[in-house]
Design an enzyme around this catalytic site. Structure first.
Site, short mmCIF file in Angstrom:
data_model
loop_
_atom_site.label_atom_id
_atom_site.label_comp_id
_atom_site.label_asym_id
_atom_site.label_seq_id
_atom_site.Cartn_x
_atom_site.Cartn_y
_atom_site.Cartn_z
N ARG A 10 67.46 17.06 77.20
CA ARG A 10 66.69 16.42 76.13
C ARG A 10 65.27 16.13 76.62
NH1 ARG A 10 69.56 11.67 73.09
NH2 ARG A 10 67.83 12.03 71.67
N CYS A 68 65.06 5.78 76.44
CA CYS A 68 66.07 6.82 76.26
C CYS A 68 65.92 7.35 74.84
CB CYS A 68 67.47 6.29 76.58
SG CYS A 68 67.94 4.84 75.62
#
Length: 115
Positions: A10, A68
């Site tokens: 990611r 995150c």
């Protein structure tokens, strides 16, 4: 120093299953929260965590933050830094990548290196 606690794929922008854009906040360092634990699933020792953060470029006296996808796993980076003995509390960007990537005027970096 800013740590990205998401999975490395990611961070690099190889995949983005949740948010409108792939990538990471420019200048952030990939520090997947899954790497706080050893093969047995238990958290690494304070010295192992300190070594991990040092290998990512963290030095004493450097302000540090974490993000995150939505602020949940980044909290584990904040805790891991505390366990590792980092002298200053780490900041948590609770909005994280979901907040950052929603605004197209904010820059996004891709690839394995800090953007």
């Amino acid at each position: 120093m800013l740590f990205d606690a998401r999975a490395h794929v990611r961070y690099t922008g190889e995949t983005e299953p949740v948010d409108p854009r792939a990538g990471h906040i420019p200048g952030a360092v990939s520090a997947p929260s899954s790497e706080h634990a050893g093969a047995d699933g238990r958290w690494k020792s304070p010295s192992e965590l300190a070594e991990r953060f040092a290998s990512l470029g963290l030095t004493s006296g450097v302000p540090v933050g974490a993000y995150c996808g939505s602020g949940v796993t980044a909290s584990s980076v904040v805790l891991a830094l505390e366990v590792a003995g980092h002298p200053e509390p780490a900041a948590l960007y609770a909005g994280s990548w979901s907040h950052w990537s929603r605004n197209p005027e904010r820059p996004a970096a891709t690839g394995p290196e800090r953007g």
